[in-house]
Design a protein around this motif. Structure first.
Motif, PDB file in Angstrom:
ATOM      1  N   TRP A 176       0.701  -1.174   0.013  1.00 25.02           N
ATOM      2  CA  TRP A 176      -0.037   0.146   0.067  1.00 25.02           C
ATOM      3  C   TRP A 176       1.011   1.197   0.154  1.00 25.02           C
ATOM      4  N   ALA A 177       2.215   1.177   0.094  1.00 25.78           N
ATOM      5  CA  ALA A 177       2.950   2.532  -0.057  1.00 25.78           C
ATOM      6  C   ALA A 177       3.110   2.945  -1.490  1.00 25.78           C
ATOM      7  N   MET A 178       2.667   2.033  -2.237  1.00 25.61           N
ATOM      8  CA  MET A 178       2.847   2.159  -3.572  1.00 25.61           C
ATOM      9  C   MET A 178       1.488   3.125  -4.235  1.00 25.61           C
ATOM     10  N   TRP A 189       2.397   2.445 -13.635  1.00 25.00           N
ATOM     11  CA  TRP A 189       3.498   1.521 -14.456  1.00 25.00           C
ATOM     12  C   TRP A 189       4.827   1.511 -14.309  1.00 25.00           C
ATOM     13  N   ASN A 190       5.123   2.838 -14.368  1.00 30.58           N
ATOM     14  CA  ASN A 190       6.451   3.317 -14.684  1.00 30.58           C
ATOM     15  C   ASN A 190       6.917   3.805 -13.271  1.00 30.58           C
ATOM     16  N   ASP A 191       6.511   3.762 -12.258  1.00 33.27           N
ATOM     17  CA  ASP A 191       6.944   4.234 -11.088  1.00 33.27           C
ATOM     18  C   ASP A 191       7.835   3.027 -10.401  1.00 33.27           C
ATOM     19  N   PHE A 192       9.312   3.473 -10.210  1.00 32.29           N
ATOM     20  CA  PHE A 192      10.074   2.853  -9.341  1.00 32.29           C
ATOM     21  C   PHE A 192      10.688   3.398  -8.091  1.00 32.29           C
ATOM     22  N   TYR A 193      10.593   4.883  -8.210  1.00 31.82           N
ATOM     23  CA  TYR A 193      11.134   5.962  -7.246  1.00 31.82           C
ATOM     24  C   TYR A 193      10.519   5.329  -5.949  1.00 31.82           C
ATOM     25  N   THR A 194       9.197   5.510  -5.896  1.00 36.05           N
ATOM     26  CA  THR A 194       8.489   5.146  -4.613  1.00 36.05           C
ATOM     27  C   THR A 194       8.856   3.693  -4.033  1.00 36.05           C
ATOM     28  N   ALA A 195       9.103   2.811  -4.810  1.00 42.53           N
ATOM     29  CA  ALA A 195       9.431   1.509  -4.389  1.00 42.53           C
ATOM     30  C   ALA A 195      11.042   1.684  -3.934  1.00 42.53           C
ATOM     31  N   LEU A 196      11.959   2.557  -4.583  1.00 42.35           N
ATOM     32  CA  LEU A 196      13.262   2.676  -3.870  1.00 42.35           C
ATOM     33  C   LEU A 196      13.203   3.402  -2.568  1.00 42.35           C
ATOM     34  N   LEU A 202       7.775  -4.155 -11.354  1.00 42.84           N
ATOM     35  CA  LEU A 202       8.573  -4.543 -12.436  1.00 42.84           C
ATOM     36  C   LEU A 202       9.547  -3.737 -12.742  1.00 42.84           C
ATOM     37  N   GLN A 203       9.429  -2.374 -12.518  1.00 43.43           N
ATOM     38  CA  GLN A 203      10.624  -1.427 -13.173  1.00 43.43           C
ATOM     39  C   GLN A 203      11.660  -1.561 -12.056  1.00 43.43           C
ATOM     40  N   SER A 204      11.523  -1.752 -10.859  1.00 40.95           N
ATOM     41  CA  SER A 204      12.650  -2.064  -9.812  1.00 40.95           C
ATOM     42  C   SER A 204      13.405  -3.205 -10.240  1.00 40.95           C
ATOM     43  N   PHE A 205      12.904  -4.412 -10.728  1.00 38.66           N
ATOM     44  CA  PHE A 205      13.679  -5.663 -11.148  1.00 38.66           C
ATOM     45  C   PHE A 205      14.352  -5.290 -12.436  1.00 38.66           C
ATOM     46  N   LEU A 206      13.742  -4.609 -13.236  1.00 38.61           N
ATOM     47  CA  LEU A 206      14.255  -4.414 -14.637  1.00 38.61           C
ATOM     48  C   LEU A 206      15.595  -3.351 -14.459  1.00 38.61           C
ATOM     49  N   ARG A 207      15.520  -2.454 -13.345  1.00 37.48           N
ATOM     50  CA  ARG A 207      16.698  -1.752 -13.222  1.00 37.48           C
ATOM     51  C   ARG A 207      17.848  -2.595 -12.490  1.00 37.48           C
ATOM     52  N   ASP A 208      17.456  -3.540 -11.650  1.00 36.68           N
ATOM     53  CA  ASP A 208      18.443  -4.504 -10.929  1.00 36.68           C
ATOM     54  C   ASP A 208      19.272  -5.270 -12.266  1.00 36.68           C
ATOM     55  N   ILE A 209      18.206  -5.658 -13.408  1.00 33.78           N
ATOM     56  CA  ILE A 209      18.845  -6.523 -14.274  1.00 33.78           C
ATOM     57  C   ILE A 209      19.948  -5.752 -14.993  1.00 33.78           C
TER      58      ILE A 209
END
Length: 302
Positions: A147-149, A214-221, A232-239
């Motif tokens: 829910w933080a996202m 869909w494009n949000d990775f900053y919040t998860a960061l 998904l964006q966080s995993f793609l960034r890690d890849i």
């Protein structure tokens, strides 16, 4: 005999003007379309061909090597699941919050609407900052929670203003009078009259929110540390980061293996772009007709 008035004689200057317009449009089309096309063909081309700059218009030595390498990361499916959940549930929450805020502000009989509008707009220019926001999210127990996202960005004031403008300019006040004569209360009027007539703006706002989720990775960061909740964006960034060659990585590989990995990492970037953007591109055609209407809000009145 056909009416000669149907044929309009075009002057030489008109033909030149049309030719220049067509040339400019073709030029702009190439500028915008070719990079997208290059990403597609590069993702299915041999990494050596891409590295050597031989891929321009068509794939060279067709291969799915980059996608096969991408699929080796099992957590990518977890990222897809989480991102779909964040996009669907988050967009629904965003729409509910936006409509609930915009509808009262569009009502002339809602006396404190100007006061609340001032408070809402104030938040567009001033915010508490990252650290106070994190402390609040942590205090309410949303850190390392899905829910933080969704909750911290549940409503965009910019989208509230757009929706409010649509309600004011596109929904006649006479409809409310007619609904009240038929015995409808405010909630029934909103659900049965306003929302069915507001499909264009709802589609546009939903697209804005969905693409943002869909494009949000900053919040998860900031708020997410557990892999099972990462988008998904966080995993793609890690890849991409894990395939980036460093001096330490090269120490255990010979020159040929290191160069092959570097070339594969270059092609892997294009496959990551395709994987992350295709789902959103598939959604757009279904709401295109509403999107065209929604973006023209306020442009024509009458």
């Amino acid at each position: 005999m056909r009416d000669k008035t149907m044929y309009v004689k075009r002057s030489y200057s008109d033909k030149i003007f049309d030719s220049v317009n067509v040339a400019v449009m073709i030029f702009l089309l190439i500028i915008f379309v070719w990079p997208l096309w290059f990403v597609v063909i590069a993702s299915v081309s041999n990494p050596n061909e891409v590295w050597n700059g031989n891929v321009l218009l068509v794939p060279k030595d067709f291969t799915l090597m980059a996608y096969e390498e991408l699929m080796k990361y099992k957590m990518i499916w977890t990222g897809y699941r989480n991102t779909i959940f964040y996009t669907v549930v988050g967009t629904f929450v965003n729409l509910v919050m936006t409509i609930c805020a915009a509808y009262p502000l569009s009502r002339k009989d809602f006396m404190p609407r100007n006061f609340f509008m001032f408070l809402f707009m104030l938040t567009m220019y001033f915010s508490g900052g990252l650290i106070p926001t994190y402390l609040v999210v942590n205090k309410v127990g949303l850190v390392n929670s899905p829910w933080a996202m969704i909750i911290p960005g549940a409503c965009s004031i910019y989208n509230v203003i757009i929706t409010r403008t649509y309600f004011i300019n596109s929904i006649p006040s006479t409809l409310q009078d007619a609904a009240e004569l038929d015995g409808a209360n405010s909630f029934q009027y909103l659900m049965q009259v306003v929302l069915p007539l507001s499909k264009p703006i709802i589609a546009v706002i939903a697209l804005y929110y969905a693409v943002g989720h869909w494009n949000d990775f900053y919040t998860a960061l900031i708020y997410i540390n557990k892999q099972e909740y990462m988008p998904l964006q966080s995993f793609l960034r890690d890849i991409l980061m894990s395939n980036k060659m460093t001096l330490n990585d090269m120490q255990g590989l010979d020159a040929a293996a290191a160069e092959a990995r570097m070339r594969l990492a270059q092609t892997l970037k294009y496959s990551v772009i395709i994987v992350s953007t295709v789902p959103v591109l598939c959604i757009y055609p279904f709401i295109q007709k509403y999107f065209v209407k929604g973006v023209m809000i306020g442009s024509v009145k009458g």
